[in-house]
Design an enzyme around this catalytic site. Sequence first.
Site, PDB file in Angstrom:
ATOM      1  N   GLU A 187      42.347  34.423  41.058  1.00  0.00           N
ATOM      2  CA  GLU A 187      40.978  34.917  41.037  1.00  0.00           C
ATOM      3  C   GLU A 187      40.252  34.394  39.808  1.00  0.00           C
ATOM      4  O   GLU A 187      40.744  34.534  38.679  1.00  0.00           O
ATOM      5  CB  GLU A 187      40.939  36.451  40.992  1.00  0.00           C
ATOM      6  CG  GLU A 187      41.117  37.134  42.315  1.00  0.00           C
ATOM      7  CD  GLU A 187      40.750  38.595  42.261  1.00  0.00           C
ATOM      8  OE1 GLU A 187      40.661  39.205  43.344  1.00  0.00           O
ATOM      9  OE2 GLU A 187      40.551  39.158  41.163  1.00  0.00           O
ATOM     10  N   CYS A 188      39.092  33.794  39.998  1.00  0.00           N
ATOM     11  CA  CYS A 188      38.208  33.362  38.916  1.00  0.00           C
ATOM     12  C   CYS A 188      38.967  32.468  37.925  1.00  0.00           C
ATOM     13  O   CYS A 188      39.238  31.318  38.230  1.00  0.00           O
ATOM     14  CB  CYS A 188      37.571  34.568  38.231  1.00  0.00           C
ATOM     15  SG  CYS A 188      36.043  34.173  37.341  1.00  0.00           S
TER      16      CYS A 188
END
Length: 437
Positions: A328-329
Site C-alpha cells: 500500500e502506498c
Amino acid sequence: MTARAIIIGAPRSGSGKTSVTIGLLRAFARRGVKVRGIKTGPDYIDPGFHTLAARSDGLNLDSWAMEPDLLRHLFAQQSQDAELLLIESAMGLFDGIVVPDHRTGSAADLARLFSIPVLLVLDVSGQSQTAAAIAHGFAHYDPAVKMSAVVLNRAGSERHRTLCTDAIERIGLPVAGCVMRDPSLVLPERHLGLVQASEHPEIDAHIERLADAMEKAIDLDALYSAAMPVDLSPGSILAAIAPPGQRIALAQDAAFTFLYPHLHRHWHEAGAEIMPFSPLSDEGPDPSCDVCWLPGGYPELHAGRIASANGFKTALRRFSETKPVHGECGGYMVLGETLEDADGVTHDMTGLLSHSTSFAQRKMNLGYRQATIATDGALGRQGDVLRGHEFHYARVTDPGHDEPFAQIADGQGKPLGASGGRRGFVTGTFFHAIAKG
C-alpha cells in the site's frame, strides 16, 4: 464503567487541535483517569501521538469509509475499560465530502451518531471579539451538533484573553480555558503532516510540556463534566476487512509505518498471527507466513538503504513466487522497479511490479477512494468494493505493463480509472484500504 466522550473540534486545520488533544490526554492520564484517544477521518499519524500521550491504543473512526454499524462496534471497543474518550476532529468540524447520508467523513457525523458534545478550539491570533461571531456560528449551524465549551488558543496577552472570553460568554458559551501563544508547543511537520510519534527525538518530554500547558490553561474538572456518557448501541464487524492470511508477515520499521490501528486489532482478534520484519535491517518475510503486507510509510527517505537491502529483496522475491504480497502506498513504491528520491537520485527497488515512482517529481494526491478489486487476492475477491483514501506526493513516472489492481472512484462515486498493479501473486496500489464498501 460508562465512558464519557467529547469531540475536540475547530474551524480549520492548524487551529491547534492536535496539541490540545495530546496535552489533555496526558494531563488526564497523569490524574489516573483511564483516557483514550480517537482521530476522525483517515489520518494515520495522529493516533500514534494519542497512543503515547494516553498510554493506551489510539483509533481512527471515519464516517465515510466505515458503515455506521462498524463505527458503533469500534467505538464500543475503544470505550471498554475507559473513563474518558477524547475525539480529535480532522480539518474543520463540519468538513467532509458532499453526500446525502451523513457519511461525509466529518467529525460532526460522529457528534450526531453518538450524541457527543464538542469542545471548540479557536485560534484567536489576529482577532478578539470576532471569535464570538465564529463561536456563535458553530453553536447554531447544526442543532444536532452541540457545542459544550470553547478553548481559546494562541492568545497574545491577558487583555487579549479577556476580550475574547467576555465576548464568547456573552453569547452563552462557556470558555473552559485559554492557551497562551507559545512556539515551543508546536509539533514538527513535513510533507505528509506531522513527524510521526516514533521519530520525534524527545516525544515524551514534549508531551509532558503540552500536558503542563493544558493543566495550567484549561479547567480539567469542567471539561470532564462537559463530556457526556456514551451510548454504546450494538455494532457489527461485517464491514471490517478480513485478515489477508492466518500468518501475516508485516513490514515494520521507519520506512513502513502506516497500518491503521483498527486493522491490526481486528486481524489479531480474528485469530491471525502478525509477524513483523524490518526491510531496513535487511530482513525478509518469514517463509512460514502465508501472506506478506508492505504498508505505507516513508520509503523515499530510506530509498538508498532499501535498494542495498539485497537479503530483503531476495527473500521477498522467493516469497512472492508462491504466496501473496501486497503493498500500500509506500509499499507499492517499493514493489516497483525504481524509486527516485527528493534529490533526483534513482534507486532500484524490488522489481516485483513494473512501474516506477518519483518523489522528486511530486504532486499531491489526496482524497477518499472506492476501489473495486480486479481479481481475487489478499484484500478480497474480484468485484469486492473497498473504501479508503489516497494521500501521497510521489507519482508514477512509468506505469509499467502490469494488470491493474483495481478500478477506483472518488468519494462521490466518480470513476478515476485503474489503480495499482498485479503480477502473479503480487499486488500494489497507492490506495489505503479502511473498510469494506
